[in-house]
Design a protein around this motif. Sequence first.
Motif, PDB file in Angstrom:
ATOM      1  N   VAL A 147       0.854  -1.076  -0.002  1.00  0.00           N
ATOM      2  CA  VAL A 147       0.150  -0.082   0.072  1.00  0.00           C
ATOM      3  C   VAL A 147       1.014   1.262   0.219  1.00  0.00           C
ATOM      4  O   VAL A 147       0.334   2.119  -0.916  1.00  0.00           O
ATOM      5  CB  VAL A 147      -1.194   0.310   1.588  1.00  0.00           C
ATOM      6  N   ILE A 148       1.871   1.228   1.223  1.00  0.00           N
ATOM      7  CA  ILE A 148       2.972   2.456   1.054  1.00  0.00           C
ATOM      8  C   ILE A 148       3.061   2.677  -0.128  1.00  0.00           C
ATOM      9  O   ILE A 148       3.579   3.371  -1.246  1.00  0.00           O
ATOM     10  CB  ILE A 148       3.833   2.430   1.913  1.00  0.00           C
ATOM     11  N   SER A 149       3.393   1.673  -0.974  1.00  0.00           N
ATOM     12  CA  SER A 149       4.158   1.719  -2.606  1.00  0.00           C
ATOM     13  C   SER A 149       3.615   2.339  -3.748  1.00  0.00           C
ATOM     14  O   SER A 149       3.975   2.936  -4.164  1.00  0.00           O
ATOM     15  CB  SER A 149       5.117   0.463  -2.594  1.00  0.00           C
ATOM     16  N   GLU A 150       2.649   1.601  -3.409  1.00  0.00           N
ATOM     17  CA  GLU A 150       0.943   2.366  -4.239  1.00  0.00           C
ATOM     18  C   GLU A 150       0.821   3.528  -4.305  1.00  0.00           C
ATOM     19  O   GLU A 150       0.694   4.053  -5.307  1.00  0.00           O
ATOM     20  CB  GLU A 150       0.278   1.535  -4.766  1.00  0.00           C
ATOM     21  N   GLN A 151       0.518   4.045  -3.048  1.00  0.00           N
ATOM     22  CA  GLN A 151      -0.321   4.798  -2.216  1.00  0.00           C
ATOM     23  C   GLN A 151       0.534   6.170  -2.244  1.00  0.00           C
ATOM     24  O   GLN A 151       0.274   7.190  -2.104  1.00  0.00           O
ATOM     25  CB  GLN A 151      -1.398   4.872  -1.984  1.00  0.00           C
ATOM     26  N   ALA A 152       2.229   6.391  -1.075  1.00  0.00           N
ATOM     27  CA  ALA A 152       2.710   7.592  -0.358  1.00  0.00           C
ATOM     28  C   ALA A 152       4.245   6.898  -1.079  1.00  0.00           C
ATOM     29  O   ALA A 152       4.818   6.960  -0.353  1.00  0.00           O
ATOM     30  CB  ALA A 152       2.597   6.897  -0.223  1.00  0.00           C
ATOM     31  N   PHE A 153       4.613   6.513  -2.647  1.00  0.00           N
ATOM     32  CA  PHE A 153       5.662   5.494  -2.633  1.00  0.00           C
ATOM     33  C   PHE A 153       6.576   7.906  -2.368  1.00  0.00           C
ATOM     34  O   PHE A 153       6.146   8.576  -3.561  1.00  0.00           O
ATOM     35  CB  PHE A 153       5.871   5.426  -4.192  1.00  0.00           C
ATOM     36  N   GLY A 154       7.952   7.505  -1.982  1.00  0.00           N
ATOM     37  CA  GLY A 154       8.259   9.192  -1.732  1.00  0.00           C
ATOM     38  C   GLY A 154       7.923  10.141  -0.605  1.00  0.00           C
ATOM     39  O   GLY A 154       8.426  10.937  -0.689  1.00  0.00           O
ATOM     40  N   ASP A 155       6.611   9.543  -0.069  1.00  0.00           N
ATOM     41  CA  ASP A 155       6.787  10.511   0.775  1.00  0.00           C
ATOM     42  C   ASP A 155       7.507   9.772   2.473  1.00  0.00           C
ATOM     43  O   ASP A 155       7.687   8.810   3.113  1.00  0.00           O
ATOM     44  CB  ASP A 155       4.704  10.327   1.167  1.00  0.00           C
ATOM     45  N   ASN A 156       8.322  10.706   2.760  1.00  0.00           N
ATOM     46  CA  ASN A 156       9.323  10.326   3.830  1.00  0.00           C
ATOM     47  C   ASN A 156       8.476  10.067   5.159  1.00  0.00           C
ATOM     48  O   ASN A 156       9.380   9.865   6.233  1.00  0.00           O
ATOM     49  CB  ASN A 156      10.752  11.165   4.050  1.00  0.00           C
ATOM     50  N   ARG A 157       7.062  10.275   5.129  1.00  0.00           N
ATOM     51  CA  ARG A 157       7.021  10.542   6.838  1.00  0.00           C
ATOM     52  C   ARG A 157       6.193   9.497   6.834  1.00  0.00           C
ATOM     53  O   ARG A 157       5.963   8.969   8.323  1.00  0.00           O
ATOM     54  CB  ARG A 157       5.592  11.579   6.809  1.00  0.00           C
ATOM     55  N   ILE A 158       6.327   8.475   5.937  1.00  0.00           N
ATOM     56  CA  ILE A 158       5.682   7.422   6.204  1.00  0.00           C
ATOM     57  C   ILE A 158       6.780   6.285   6.457  1.00  0.00           C
ATOM     58  O   ILE A 158       7.693   5.728   5.152  1.00  0.00           O
ATOM     59  CB  ILE A 158       4.725   6.734   5.487  1.00  0.00           C
ATOM     60  N   ASP A 159       7.428   5.732   7.744  1.00  0.00           N
ATOM     61  CA  ASP A 159       8.689   4.892   7.841  1.00  0.00           C
ATOM     62  C   ASP A 159       8.188   3.629   8.085  1.00  0.00           C
ATOM     63  O   ASP A 159       7.238   3.403   8.900  1.00  0.00           O
ATOM     64  CB  ASP A 159       9.566   5.617   8.726  1.00  0.00           C
ATOM     65  N   PRO A 160       7.755   2.248   7.508  1.00  0.00           N
ATOM     66  CA  PRO A 160       7.514   1.214   7.596  1.00  0.00           C
ATOM     67  C   PRO A 160       7.635   0.826   8.242  1.00  0.00           C
ATOM     68  O   PRO A 160       7.206  -0.412   9.597  1.00  0.00           O
ATOM     69  CB  PRO A 160       7.288   0.413   6.953  1.00  0.00           C
ATOM     70  N   ALA A 161       8.344   1.121   9.084  1.00  0.00           N
ATOM     71  CA  ALA A 161       9.400   0.612  10.333  1.00  0.00           C
ATOM     72  C   ALA A 161       9.436   1.324  11.815  1.00  0.00           C
ATOM     73  O   ALA A 161       9.726   0.976  12.970  1.00  0.00           O
ATOM     74  CB  ALA A 161      10.377   0.444  10.191  1.00  0.00           C
ATOM     75  N   ASP A 162       8.182   2.539  11.905  1.00  0.00           N
ATOM     76  CA  ASP A 162       7.330   2.952  12.789  1.00  0.00           C
ATOM     77  C   ASP A 162       6.521   2.664  13.447  1.00  0.00           C
ATOM     78  O   ASP A 162       5.745   2.068  12.406  1.00  0.00           O
ATOM     79  CB  ASP A 162       7.558   4.740  12.206  1.00  0.00           C
TER      80      ASP A 162
END
Length: 431
Positions: free
Chosen positions: A316-331
């Motif tokens: 989902v992050i890859s499809e809809q928020a690629f490049g948004d550095n606010r979204i860290d999958p490890a957070d």
Amino acid sequence: MTGRRHTTPLRASRPLRSAVLSAGVWAACASLAAGCGIIPGTTGGSGDPVTVMTWAPEKTQATNMPGMPAMARAYARWVNAHGGIHGRRLRVITCNDDNDTVGAARCARDAVEQKAVAVVGSYSQYASDFLGPLESAGIPYLGGYGVTDEEFASPLSYPVNGGQPALMAGNGRQLAAAGCTRTSLVRPDTVAGDQLPLLLDTGLSAARGKAADIRAAEDATDYTDQARQALSRAGADPTAKGCVTAVLGDRTDTFFDSFRRTRDAYPKVRVSTVLGSVDQTVIDRSGGKSGVYEGAYVTGWYPVATDKRWANMRKVISEQAFGDNRIDPADAGVQTTWIAYTVLQQVVESLGDGEVSAHSVRNALDGGLKVRTGGLTPTLSWRFEDMIAARGFPRLVNADVTYQVVRDGRLVAARRGLVDVSRTLEATPEG
């Protein structure tokens, strides 16, 4: 003890009593605050859109969680791009609570004004200010970060993790298992921080004594004095294993920077923290395997970020928020928001073609709906009998934590599987 309630309810905690008594009548007529934004869905669907809110502090001098509202927006775009939830468009409103009481209350009033059916996957330290408006309007608080006691007391709160209570009890158990016999805790000098020593000490167990409680301002730019106190107390006995754990949110890295510059003058100790205060990004920025976190013990709620069970979130992050550095999958905040929206989706789907409202969402949650999160948590359910008999935390349903450690600069699992700390929480005395 089984860790679950059976027939005799616990006495209502002080936070629960105050939350219920504080519920008054709110007449919210103000316009939407400038700090909030609306992300409408991108595709249509049958019925009215499902409106929810996600809030978190952003651009403050203390803890910031910008990834949580950003993850909520990405989830909405993804759901709506795939036909919505059972044909309904998901409308997400976001709000910056500014990490203060005024902002938290403002966000809650906006949720009421916008007729949100739930507040989902959010973070705020000021539950006493936001729960009143939500309770008055009957709006459930679903999947809060778990930083306040009230989130585990309000009858309208539906936590998906064990919050700070489980993290701190788990951190104490992890340190005890690692052989730490002298421990220093550096924590915020706030109301939310006052409960942490008691929980850590219960996890450490009486046999290992109490941790030194070192208070610190959560918005300081230097923690040299606190580092000296922590090192001197943890390293006071050269025959003992000393450990220093710091739980300061965004300022944890600032503390460990002061710690790094101070530690050579003291006996060697091991360091520790919890996810949410440190993540892989912070470890990388601090030097990786040559940095201060190498060998650190870390307690989290969920599997490590590289676990395959996070694959859907990463997609989902890859499809809809690629490049948004606010979204860290490890957070941990981003992960909590993902899980909370996973719950929301299953709740709405369970309602079929019926009305989706704050009332119907609460009824589904209270009625025994069982929610599966792909192994990221145990199966979640908020019936009375599913709640853990932890004094002061009557709404807690998931007391699982994970033990992690930093090896070669990477956060990895320190042991296989989840660790249930419900018995430890049950044994925690009332503070």
